[in-house]
Motif scaffolding. Structure first.
Motif, short mmCIF file in Angstrom:
data_model
loop_
_atom_site.label_atom_id
_atom_site.label_comp_id
_atom_site.label_asym_id
_atom_site.label_seq_id
_atom_site.Cartn_x
_atom_site.Cartn_y
_atom_site.Cartn_z
N GLN A 56 0.81 -1.21 0.00
CA GLN A 56 0.00 0.00 0.00
C GLN A 56 0.85 1.27 0.00
N ALA A 57 1.94 1.27 0.75
CA ALA A 57 2.81 2.44 0.80
C ALA A 57 3.38 2.75 -0.58
N TYR A 58 3.59 1.71 -1.40
CA TYR A 58 4.20 1.92 -2.71
C TYR A 58 3.17 2.07 -3.83
N CYS A 59 2.22 1.13 -3.91
CA CYS A 59 1.28 1.11 -5.04
C CYS A 59 0.38 2.34 -5.07
N SER A 60 0.06 2.88 -3.90
CA SER A 60 -0.79 4.06 -3.84
C SER A 60 -0.19 5.20 -4.64
N GLY A 61 1.09 5.49 -4.43
CA GLY A 61 1.74 6.58 -5.13
C GLY A 61 1.94 6.30 -6.61
N VAL A 62 2.21 5.04 -6.95
CA VAL A 62 2.42 4.69 -8.36
C VAL A 62 1.15 4.91 -9.17
N ALA A 63 0.00 4.52 -8.61
CA ALA A 63 -1.27 4.71 -9.33
C ALA A 63 -1.54 6.19 -9.57
N VAL A 64 -1.28 7.02 -8.58
CA VAL A 64 -1.51 8.47 -8.75
C VAL A 64 -0.55 9.04 -9.78
N ARG A 65 0.73 8.67 -9.70
CA ARG A 65 1.71 9.19 -10.67
C ARG A 65 1.36 8.75 -12.09
N ALA A 66 0.97 7.51 -12.24
CA ALA A 66 0.62 7.01 -13.58
C ALA A 66 -0.58 7.77 -14.15
N ALA A 67 -1.58 8.02 -13.30
CA ALA A 67 -2.76 8.75 -13.77
C ALA A 67 -2.42 10.20 -14.09
N GLU A 68 -1.57 10.82 -13.29
CA GLU A 68 -1.16 12.19 -13.57
C GLU A 68 -0.38 12.27 -14.87
N GLU A 69 0.53 11.33 -15.09
CA GLU A 69 1.28 11.32 -16.35
C GLU A 69 0.36 11.08 -17.53
N LEU A 100 -7.64 9.15 -12.80
CA LEU A 100 -6.98 10.03 -11.83
C LEU A 100 -7.81 10.12 -10.56
N LYS A 101 -9.12 10.24 -10.70
CA LYS A 101 -9.99 10.35 -9.52
C LYS A 101 -10.01 9.04 -8.74
N ARG A 102 -10.06 7.90 -9.44
CA ARG A 102 -10.03 6.61 -8.73
C ARG A 102 -8.70 6.44 -8.01
N ALA A 103 -7.60 6.80 -8.67
CA ALA A 103 -6.29 6.68 -8.04
C ALA A 103 -6.17 7.57 -6.82
N LYS A 104 -6.66 8.80 -6.92
CA LYS A 104 -6.62 9.72 -5.77
C LYS A 104 -7.48 9.20 -4.63
#
Length: 374
Positions: A312-325, A345-349
């Motif tokens: 969770q500590a890692y995948c959370s940030g990766v999903a947000v970064r991928a959606a932002e990119e 992006l909204k689901r990732a956030k």
């Protein structure tokens, strides 16, 4: 706390790949981005027909439920595969809340010793009923459980629970009260829809004013069952976050290959190559973390709490970064409502807050490793 063991099985089995193919084919046919956008605009994102096919006909609602209770007798690895595909499609179905969280809670309440619990578990596993825990979506593993609902006598429950995910799609709520866990029909409570960031996973405030519930477990058993469900939910949520990130990376690579500027694909520009290469590495690492969490939960490994916290500590940030990119590298079209990038992006956030923030899970990792706070 025992630290990570050797021998994680991170590879997908043939059965898991077959399950993935079935779920992906269904979602491609019934949950294309235009359909998801249309349902989001309507304010009623859930698709009952899609849920029936996914839960009952394919049988995904009962993956975590033993066969003796009407389930498939599979496990967390298979459920993680389903969540990966649901993340890829930002599918508006109550899988995380019903087939994962509620199923785990009911399994933790000794269904073999309770006819009512066993019957409710069978209804959930068959897809005939949607059962949702009446707890805030942001409630994290290791955090204090709320005491917002009390029993005023005879199973008459009073209290208010905020930010309950998928309550509007539920038939039954699992309510944690001061005297134990209760099954409460949705018709007996008042639901106040909230305006969520993620339009595909609606939130509501649940108000109980003397609502009659059926007691499923005593307070100690109930709290242990909810705590275990939160751990499993957080670990499998990493699979959904992985699916979001994979879709965003795939769609972005395809777009920059076909979008031309200065008579060449924009993906040939070195700056974009570097950004996408870094994102690919992030997604590959997220896949390893999410698979490790699912495997640890499936095998009942003693280091499962640590592995889940790392995922969770890692995948959370990766999903947000991928959606932002994804939004940024799609340029102008990525900023429009018509393009589905904003849904991801909204689901990732929203997922970055669900079942504990990345900061909360990093604190858990530090606790498990006995690292003092600065």
């Amino acid at each position: 706390m025992t630290f990570p063991r050797e021998g994680y099985d991170l590879l997908y089995s043939e059965t898991e790949e077959e399950l993935r193919s079935a779920v992906r084919a269904l979602l491609a046919d019934r949950c294309a981005p235009p359909a998801v956008l249309a349902r989001a605009e309507s304010g009623r994102p859930h698709d009952p027909a899609l849920w029936h096919t996914l839960a009952a006909e394919i049988g995904t609602a009962g993956l975590l439920v033993p066969e003796k209770f009407g389930g498939q007798g599979a496990g967390h690895r298979e459920a993680a595969v389903v969540l990966e595909e649901l993340g890829r499609a930002v599918a508006p179905v109550p899988y995380l809340t019903s087939a994962v969280l509620a199923a785990e809670i009911l399994l933790g309440c000794d269904p073999a010793g309770s006819a009512h619990t066993a019957a409710l578990l069978r209804e959930l596993a068959s897809g005939r009923q949607v059962c949702v825990p009446a707890v805030p979506l942001t409630l994290a593993p290791g955090a204090p459980l709320p005491a917002a609902v009390r029993d005023t006598g005879g199973g008459q429950l009073t209290g208010t629970v905020t930010s309950v995910a998928d309550a509007v799609a539920a038939d039954v709520l699992l309510v944690l009260a001061d005297t134990g866990l209760y099954a409460v029909p949705v018709a007996a409570v008042t639901l106040t829809p909230l305006v969520p960031l993620d339009l595909t996973r609606p939130l509501a405030t649940v108000t109980l004013d003397g609502a009659a519930g059926t007691r499923l477990a005593d307070p100690a058993t109930a709290r242990a069952a909810v705590a275990g469900a939160l751990l499993s939910g957080a670990g499998l949520l990493a699979g959904e976050q992985l699916g979001i990130a994979e879709w965003c990376l795939t769609e972005t690579v395809a777009y920059v290959r076909g979008r031309h500027q200065f008579n060449r694909p924009v993906g040939s520009f070195q700056a974009l190559k570097h950004r996408l290469a870094r994102l690919w590495l992030d997604v590959a690492s997220a896949r390893a973390a999410a698979r490790a969490a699912a495997d640890a939960l499936a095998t009942g490994a003693p280091d499962a709490p640590l592995t889940v916290a790392v995922a969770q500590a890692y995948c959370s940030g990766v999903a947000v970064r991928a959606a932002e990119e994804c939004v940024q590298l799609h340029g102008g079209i990525g900023m429009t409502w018509e393009h589905p990038a904003h849904l991801y992006l909204k689901r990732a956030k929203a997922d970055s807050l669900a079942l504990g923030t990345a900061g909360h899970h990093r604190a858990l990792v530090a606790d498990f490793a006995e690292l003092p706070a600065p």
